[in-house]
Design an enzyme around this catalytic site. Sequence first.
Site, mmCIF file in Angstrom:
data_model
loop_
_atom_site.group_PDB
_atom_site.id
_atom_site.type_symbol
_atom_site.label_atom_id
_atom_site.label_comp_id
_atom_site.label_asym_id
_atom_site.label_seq_id
_atom_site.Cartn_x
_atom_site.Cartn_y
_atom_site.Cartn_z
ATOM 1 N N ASP A 35 -5.815 -0.578 -1.931
ATOM 2 C CA ASP A 35 -6.499 -1.436 -2.907
ATOM 3 C C ASP A 35 -7.932 -1.772 -2.545
ATOM 4 O OD1 ASP A 35 -5.616 -3.268 -0.743
ATOM 5 O OD2 ASP A 35 -6.463 -4.780 -2.074
ATOM 6 N N GLY B 18 0.771 -1.247 0.000
ATOM 7 C CA GLY B 18 0.000 0.000 0.000
ATOM 8 C C GLY B 18 0.799 1.293 0.000
ATOM 9 N N ARG C 4 -5.278 0.634 -7.001
ATOM 10 C CA ARG C 4 -4.145 1.306 -6.351
ATOM 11 C C ARG C 4 -3.665 2.488 -7.185
ATOM 12 N NH1 ARG C 4 -2.237 -2.138 -2.173
ATOM 13 N NH2 ARG C 4 -2.441 -4.345 -2.607
ATOM 14 N N LYS D 74 -7.150 5.760 10.990
ATOM 15 C CA LYS D 74 -8.548 5.619 11.436
ATOM 16 C C LYS D 74 -8.524 5.510 12.953
ATOM 17 C CE LYS D 74 -10.069 2.794 7.502
ATOM 18 N NZ LYS D 74 -10.419 1.398 7.124
ATOM 19 N N ASP E 295 -5.023 1.244 10.727
ATOM 20 C CA ASP E 295 -6.412 0.901 11.034
ATOM 21 C C ASP E 295 -6.446 0.363 12.465
ATOM 22 O OD1 ASP E 295 -8.675 -1.118 11.099
ATOM 23 O OD2 ASP E 295 -9.062 -0.289 9.127
ATOM 24 N N VAL F 164 -11.339 2.663 2.538
ATOM 25 C CA VAL F 164 -10.905 3.681 1.569
ATOM 26 C C VAL F 164 -9.981 3.058 0.517
ATOM 27 C CG1 VAL F 164 -11.187 5.665 3.095
ATOM 28 C CG2 VAL F 164 -9.044 4.408 3.143
ATOM 29 N N GLU G 51 3.761 4.077 6.238
ATOM 30 C CA GLU G 51 2.558 3.263 6.048
ATOM 31 C C GLU G 51 1.542 4.029 5.209
ATOM 32 O OE1 GLU G 51 1.043 0.586 6.176
ATOM 33 O OE2 GLU G 51 1.490 -0.628 7.934
ATOM 34 N N ASP G 52 0.688 3.292 4.518
ATOM 35 C CA ASP G 52 -0.412 3.934 3.805
ATOM 36 C C ASP G 52 -1.525 4.317 4.775
ATOM 37 O OD1 ASP G 52 -1.023 1.268 4.325
ATOM 38 O OD2 ASP G 52 -1.847 0.857 2.341
#
Length: 184
Positions: free
Chosen positions: A168, A53, A174, A140, A112, A162, A108-109
């Site tokens: 993805d 990601g 992506r 998040k 969560d 998202v 990091e993307d």
Amino acid sequence: MVHDGNDHREIIPVNYTLLISELQINRKMKEIGEKIREDFKGEKPILIGVLNGAFLFLADLIRYIDMDLEIDFIRISSYGNDHESSGHIKVLKPLNADIKDRSVIVIEDIVDSGLSIQFLERMLSAFRPKKLSFATLLHKPSKTKTDITLDYVGFEVEDKYVVGYGLDDQQLKRNLRNIYIIKP
Ligand code: IMP
């Protein structure tokens, strides 16, 4: 990054709603890039992108960091094709760089549950870096169960899945330049 291509009209499904635009992403990366340069003045940090990601975020972010730096990638798995973290994390591609006594920034993307970051923190600390920091484009907070400090956060988002800009939808999308929420 600046582009003059099309806007991916062919591959954006009707149930996708725009959440964060390419322009907003780029402005935020400039801010984070300048902050990283300040925070690591006089050093040559290693930025570690978490695959898959974070590949776009890392690639674009480093162009906003005006200093010498190294990059490396690590690949971990926890999600498969599900939208919920399984909690069982495996290293699929280890680091190549020697991070002992180095300043390391994990890229990091999205954070969560926070389990991936927690796993990385424990694993990378064992290599005794001088400093271990964490940057994420998205967070998040309402989902995060761990108490790892995030040093650089692009945007806080609500608890919705998202996609786009590296994130993805069943391994696709992506390549979208904006970030979208999938409407149920
Ligand atoms: P965590 O371990 O629960 O914090 O999850 C981290 C990883 O799950 C991220 O690096 C993403 O690969 C994936 N992930 C979590 N939420 C989303 C999302 O909303 N869209 C796409 N991928 C996500």
